[in-house]
Design a protein around this motif. Structure first.
Motif, short mmCIF file in Angstrom:
data_model
loop_
_atom_site.label_atom_id
_atom_site.label_comp_id
_atom_site.label_asym_id
_atom_site.label_seq_id
_atom_site.Cartn_x
_atom_site.Cartn_y
_atom_site.Cartn_z
N GLN A 124 0.74 -1.30 -0.04
CA GLN A 124 -0.17 0.08 0.01
C GLN A 124 0.87 1.15 0.06
O GLN A 124 0.64 2.27 -0.63
CB GLN A 124 -0.95 0.25 0.99
N LEU A 125 1.81 1.32 0.81
CA LEU A 125 2.94 2.43 0.72
C LEU A 125 3.49 2.56 -0.63
O LEU A 125 3.59 3.76 -1.17
CB LEU A 125 3.97 2.11 1.80
N ARG B 214 -2.78 4.20 -5.67
CA ARG B 214 -3.82 4.41 -4.78
C ARG B 214 -3.82 5.89 -4.16
O ARG B 214 -2.85 6.55 -3.96
CB ARG B 214 -3.45 3.64 -3.52
N SER B 215 -4.90 6.43 -4.41
CA SER B 215 -5.18 7.75 -4.18
C SER B 215 -5.45 8.11 -2.82
O SER B 215 -6.32 7.66 -2.10
CB SER B 215 -6.09 8.58 -5.06
N SER B 216 -4.79 9.16 -2.24
CA SER B 216 -4.98 9.60 -0.82
C SER B 216 -4.17 11.02 -0.79
O SER B 216 -2.81 10.61 -0.71
CB SER B 216 -4.95 8.89 0.33
N ALA C 279 3.93 9.19 1.82
CA ALA C 279 4.83 8.25 1.48
C ALA C 279 5.95 8.77 0.29
O ALA C 279 6.81 7.79 -0.03
CB ALA C 279 3.90 7.01 0.83
N ARG C 280 5.52 9.84 -0.18
CA ARG C 280 6.30 10.38 -1.24
C ARG C 280 7.90 10.12 -0.92
O ARG C 280 8.80 9.71 -1.98
CB ARG C 280 6.13 11.84 -1.72
N ARG D 60 -8.37 1.43 -7.58
CA ARG D 60 -7.97 0.41 -8.79
C ARG D 60 -6.35 -0.28 -8.56
O ARG D 60 -5.87 -0.59 -9.38
CB ARG D 60 -7.84 1.20 -10.09
N ASN D 61 -6.12 -0.26 -7.34
CA ASN D 61 -4.59 -0.67 -7.02
C ASN D 61 -4.52 -2.33 -6.51
O ASN D 61 -3.69 -2.76 -6.23
CB ASN D 61 -3.96 0.03 -5.93
#
Length: 269
Positions: A130-131, A139-141, A148-149, A233-234
């Motif tokens: 997920q990270l 994955r969008s948030s 996480a970037r 959609r991940n």
């Protein structure tokens, strides 16, 4: 004998049988190759061969990868057994320091009191995937993408090791001994919905499938609805999107309430 055979085709019974067979074949072909595909939300007419393959449930091409089929790649993370192995001895300590940035949403000990997922005791490969998906935008948030970037691969592995090390948020696994919702226990084969416990624990646990017991109900509903709408959609090979596409709002609510039944914030919901 030959004369009798020729005359038999002139029989009204034989003639109507042949005509009925032709009509039924045409009807079934229309339903299978035209009507059923067209009512699917992701249907697009791509030629007769693609339509036949879709109706038969086989790939249009056995050689092309997902990246060359015209659709976006859902995730770049390959689930390997090595991801489920804890890192070096200092990984947990480093992960605990990094996790200070996560406590506002996920709790000081990985147990959320908000609508964020519980991470204590979660499988390490789940956190890693997920990270990485947040890093790549799969994955969008806005919050998670920003956090996480700048994480390195080592940072992500250490965070995963820390949360896996924490006292388990996981309750006893779901078993057939309990009164389970039908979709959790056996799924719905006629709608191509596999039972939840075949991947998410209880009967089996697939690499990369998160543990769901005790998750916040609202979070589970939100994610299932997002998968159904295609907003999330991940999931590799659209596994979750395919499962939840046919689920109704009440079924999503039932499944989410079941898994959240033992969560810290399940009371009153």
């Amino acid at each position: 004998m030959a004369q009798a055979h020729r005359l038999s085709w002139r029989s009204p019974l034989v003639r109507w049988s042949v005509l009925s067979l032709i009509a039924m074949t045409a009807l079934f072909a229309f339903v299978g190759f035209v009507w059923l595909p067209s009512v699917q939300g992701d249907f697009s007419a791509q030629g007769i061969w693609a339509t036949i393959c879709r109706a038969a449930g086989v790939p249009e091409s056995w050689s092309r990868s997902n990246a060359t089929r015209g659709g976006p790649v859902s995730t770049q993370v390959v689930m390997e057994p090595a991801l489920a192995v804890s890192g070096p001895p200092d990984a947990v300590g480093r992960g605990a320091t990094l996790a200070l940035n996560c406590t506002m949403c996920h709790g000081a000990q990985g147990m959320s009191i908000s609508n964020a997922p519980n991470l204590a005791g979660q499988y390490p490969e789940v956190v890693i995937k997920q990270l990485r998906d947040y890093q790549t935008g799969k994955r969008s948030s806005p919050i998670m993408e920003a956090l996480a970037r700048n994480l390195s691969e080592r940072d992500i592995a250490d965070l995963a090791a820390y949360y896996a090390y924490l006292p388990k948020a996981r309750t006893a696994p779901t078993t057939y001994d309990e009164t389970l919702p039908a979709l959790v226990r056996v799924g719905d084969p006629l709608r191509n919905i596999a039972p939840c416990i075949s991947c998410h624990g209880g009967v089996d646990q697939k690499l990369g499938a998160p543990w769901l017991e005790g998750m916040p109900r609202d979070y589970l509903v939100e994610q299932l609805v997002a998968f159904r709408a295609g907003d999330r959609r991940n999931d590799a090979q659209a596994q979750m999107r395919n499962m939840v596409r046919a689920m109704t709002d009440s079924e999503i609510e039932e499944v989410a309430r079941f898994y959240a039944r033992k969560s810290a914030n399940a009371e009153g919901r």
